[in-house]
Design a protein around this motif. Structure first.
Motif: not given
Length: 64
Positions: A23-44
């Motif tokens: 999920f996080i790699i797809n987000f970084i590559l611009g292939q996935e959109d994150f919700s606010i909760a997903e963004e919070i969970a991703s920013d370790l």
């Protein structure tokens, strides 16, 4: 319902695993959109940027 966000559990299934890395790699590559909760969970490292440093931290959580 539990509103607590587990850092690293991007897909919010209660487990930090390879799917969260995908999920996080797809987000970084611009292939996935994150919700606010997903963004919070991703920013370790809580630097406001979701990047390879966060991926490495998730990998370390899985390996330890």
């Amino acid at each position: 319902m539990n509103d607590e966000i587990l850092l690293g559990d991007i897909n919010q299934d209660g487990v930090i695993d390879i799917l969260d890395i995908v999920f996080i790699i797809n987000f970084i590559l611009g292939q996935e959109d994150f919700s606010i909760a997903e963004e919070i969970a991703s920013d370790l490292n809580s630097d406001g940027i979701i990047n390879i440093q966060d991926v490495i931290l998730i990998i370390n959580l899985i390996l330890n």
